[in-house]
Design an enzyme around this catalytic site. Structure first.
Site, mmCIF file in Angstrom:
data_model
loop_
_atom_site.group_PDB
_atom_site.id
_atom_site.type_symbol
_atom_site.label_atom_id
_atom_site.label_comp_id
_atom_site.label_asym_id
_atom_site.label_seq_id
_atom_site.Cartn_x
_atom_site.Cartn_y
_atom_site.Cartn_z
ATOM 1 N N LYS A 1 48.904 -36.919 5.332
ATOM 2 C CA LYS A 1 49.763 -38.389 4.072
ATOM 3 C C LYS A 1 49.727 -37.374 3.268
ATOM 4 O O LYS A 1 50.038 -37.054 2.169
ATOM 5 C CB LYS A 1 48.277 -38.896 3.686
ATOM 6 C CG LYS A 1 48.466 -40.630 3.570
ATOM 7 C CD LYS A 1 49.982 -40.872 2.117
ATOM 8 C CE LYS A 1 49.141 -40.129 0.711
ATOM 9 N NZ LYS A 1 50.019 -40.373 0.300
ATOM 10 N N GLU B 1 42.920 -28.719 -4.036
ATOM 11 C CA GLU B 1 44.055 -27.416 -4.638
ATOM 12 C C GLU B 1 44.593 -28.114 -5.735
ATOM 13 O O GLU B 1 45.612 -29.595 -5.663
ATOM 14 C CB GLU B 1 45.439 -26.954 -3.345
ATOM 15 C CG GLU B 1 46.007 -26.052 -4.750
ATOM 16 C CD GLU B 1 45.555 -25.004 -5.263
ATOM 17 O OE1 GLU B 1 44.405 -24.282 -5.283
ATOM 18 O OE2 GLU B 1 46.427 -25.253 -5.991
ATOM 19 N N CYS C 1 51.959 -26.491 -9.888
ATOM 20 C CA CYS C 1 51.050 -26.231 -10.388
ATOM 21 C C CYS C 1 50.879 -24.754 -10.761
ATOM 22 O O CYS C 1 49.638 -24.306 -11.438
ATOM 23 C CB CYS C 1 50.157 -26.668 -9.506
ATOM 24 S SG CYS C 1 49.953 -25.931 -7.830
ATOM 25 N N GLU D 1 47.860 -30.490 -18.204
ATOM 26 C CA GLU D 1 49.023 -30.736 -17.256
ATOM 27 C C GLU D 1 49.428 -31.797 -17.961
ATOM 28 O O GLU D 1 49.257 -32.111 -17.540
ATOM 29 C CB GLU D 1 48.147 -30.245 -15.978
ATOM 30 C CG GLU D 1 48.928 -30.106 -15.603
ATOM 31 C CD GLU D 1 48.759 -29.656 -13.573
ATOM 32 O OE1 GLU D 1 48.318 -30.412 -13.151
ATOM 33 O OE2 GLU D 1 48.957 -28.875 -13.074
HETATM 34 C C1 UN1 Z 1 52.080 -25.107 -5.651
HETATM 35 O O1 UN1 Z 1 52.982 -24.845 -7.210
HETATM 36 O O2 UN1 Z 1 51.392 -26.305 -5.723
HETATM 37 O O3 UN1 Z 1 53.513 -19.347 -6.518
HETATM 38 C C2 UN1 Z 1 52.754 -24.185 -4.871
HETATM 39 C C3 UN1 Z 1 54.649 -20.411 -6.639
HETATM 40 C C4 UN1 Z 1 54.311 -20.810 -5.161
HETATM 41 C C5 UN1 Z 1 53.750 -22.284 -4.640
HETATM 42 C C6 UN1 Z 1 53.108 -22.650 -5.796
HETATM 43 N N1 UN1 Z 1 54.483 -19.873 -3.924
HETATM 44 O O4 UN1 Z 1 54.917 -20.695 -7.963
#
Ligand code: UN1
Length: 476
Positions: free
Chosen positions: A160, A235, A269, A366
């Site tokens: 999804k 995550e 993230c 965030e």
């Molecule tokens: C994310 O932001 O969900 O290290 C992943 C990093 C990328 C992956 C980010 N390779 O910023």
């Protein structure tokens, strides 16, 4: 109750124009997808793992060939700039090759037995139908992080994807089929979290959920999955800090901050949304960072010289701007940015706050946009304390030339990923990816850690003595 006749639209965030219309799936479509995926699992789990891996090798090659097309589409559907879109696709290529190789490993253990004429080993078993819920910010890479390990381990998948990037998800799955993935092994359901996502999370025939998104949704997923004791891999958010010590190479630090705070318009993230700076270099750093932020070229992400593209949608612009107002109300000093870019599309200027205190909301929550908060500190100890004073624990970094401080930071920063003399972004596919504290629930994806998510251990004992041998008793 929705039916497949209901639809939603995917927009180009630079222009606000509709790219394509997709069916909005609900519980009925999820049921059908899970049923097919469940039936396909009976065959797929018996395909030799090296053969499953070969499909992933072919997939990686197809992705390599399709990199220009997918990157261009990503600039249009998701809005990240060209080079970063290429990086996103490259991450999927790397992951597919890595997991393709796992088809010939998937190592378990053999151990000696305490008894004579007895053999024993642990083997990895697939779990079944994986429900994968993926975000829009890495629209090709994150589906690859979840699907390639799930598949090589012998699971089937119902995906999804985020409702903001359905076309890229569809292309991803089409290319998997082009690589030879048998029909029905991967199913896609499009639409919203509260509808398709929720039905998937609750479905009794989906024993694992892997989810990347907000902490709030992660908690809801965990609760919804609890009744069936599903495996849940999460995550979630980040509030990542870069520490800049008084002995740092300041130009390098500014490069790292700019890349990690404003790359992907801050929508990673792992983005650096806090910069914790030693007072002795605070003024100098602040000036250089603001100068850089103001020079950044904002524009259409498919144009070569663009450095900052749009954020994903109107709601994102509003959320980012609401944090600008919160920061100002809290008494932080807005140095630059703090406003949307007028005109079409969902653009926000790179924004830097100074005089931020660790407890302020702009330093705790965030924002997921191109906003970063400078927090002055007087010592290394104070810096570590400030860095750890958030509920999240994904990524962190320190700029210093002092090897002792670097090692102390490696030990003391409470994050799952940590950098020395680099920003907070840039994870590679063969190390575990994920965070401590409220960023997740202890699992990691990517690398060998992903195999722990997508398999269960089976310990097998084979007694070839021809007689009853009782463990813990007959070996005395
Ligand atoms: C994310 O932001 O969900 O290290 C992943 C990093 C990328 C992956 C980010 N390779 O910023």
């Amino acid at each position: 109750m929705t039916t497949a006749t209901a639809t939603f639209e995917s927009l180009n965030p630079s222009t606000g124009e509709v790219i394509e219309t997709f069916p909005r799936s609900g519980a009925a479509e999820v049921d059908r997808a899970v049923e097919k995926s469940r039936a396909a699992w009976e065959g797929w789990r018996l395909v030799p793992a090296p053969e499953r891996g070969n499909i992933l090798f072919r997939f990686a090659q197809i992705l390599e060939r399709s990199k220009p097309e997918l990157s261009d589409l990503m600039t249009r559907e998701m809005g990240k700039v060209k080079a970063e879109a290429g990086g996103d696709v490259q991450e999927a290529i790397d992951m597919s090759y890595y997991m393709g190789g796992e088809g010939r490993r998937l190592f378990g253990q053999t151990t000696p037995s305490e008894l004579r004429d007895k053999f024993q080993m642990s083997i990895r078993m697939p779990v079944g139908v994986v429900g994968a819920i993926t975000p829009w910010n890495f629209p090709i890479a994150i589906p690859a992080w979840k699907l390639t390990p799930a598949l090589v381990c012998g699971n089937t998948v119902v995906l999804k994807p985020a409702e903001d990037t359905p076309l890229l998800a569809q292309r991803f799955v089409d290319l998997l089929h082009e690589a030879g993935l048998p029909q029905d092994v991967v199913q896609v359901v499009h639409g919203y979290g509260e509808e398709a996502g929720d039905a998937l999370v609750r479905h009794p025939d989906v024993p694992i959920i892997t989810f990347t998104g907000s902490r709030e949704t992660g908690v809801a997923v965990t609760k919804a999955a609890a009744d069936r004791l599903k495996h849940v891999h999460l995550e979630l958010g980040g509030k990542n800090a870069i520490i800049v010590m008084d002995d740092a190479d300041l130009d390098l630090a500014v490069d790292g901050i700019t890349w990690s705070a404003f790359g992907t318009a801050g929508q990673r993230c792992t983005a650096a949304s806090r910069v914790i700076v030693h007072r002795d270099v605070y003024d100098a750093l602040q000036q250089r960072l603001v100068a850089r932020a103001e020079q950044m070229k904002i524009g259409a992400p498919w144009e070569d010289d663009t450095e900052i593209g749009p954020v994903i949608n109107e709601a994102a612009v509003e959320k980012i701007h609401s944090y600008t107002e919160i920061g100002v109300d809290e008494g932080a000093k807005l140095l630059t940015g703090g406003e949307r870019v007028e005109g079409h599309g969902f653009y926000y200027r790179p924004t830097v706050f100074a005089e931020v205190e660790p407890g302020m909301r702009i330093a705790q929550e965030e924002i997921f946009g191109p906003t970063t908060a400078l927090i002055p500190v007087g010592s290394f100890e104070e810096a570590v304390l400030a860095a750890n004073s958030v509920e999240f624990g994904l990524s962190s970094s320190i700029f210093t030339r002092d090897v002792n401080k670097a090692f102390k930071a490696m030990r003391d920063l409470q994050t799952g990923i940590m950098y020395v003399n680099a920003g907070t972004t840039g994870a590679e596919v063969h190390l575990p990816f994920g965070g401590m504290k409220q960023t997740g629930n202890g699992h990691r994806e990517a690398g060998q850690a992903a195999l722990e998510v997508f398999t269960e251990w089976k310990s097998v004992y084979v007694d070839y003595s021809g007689k009853l041998q009782r463990a813990q008793i007959d070996n005395q």
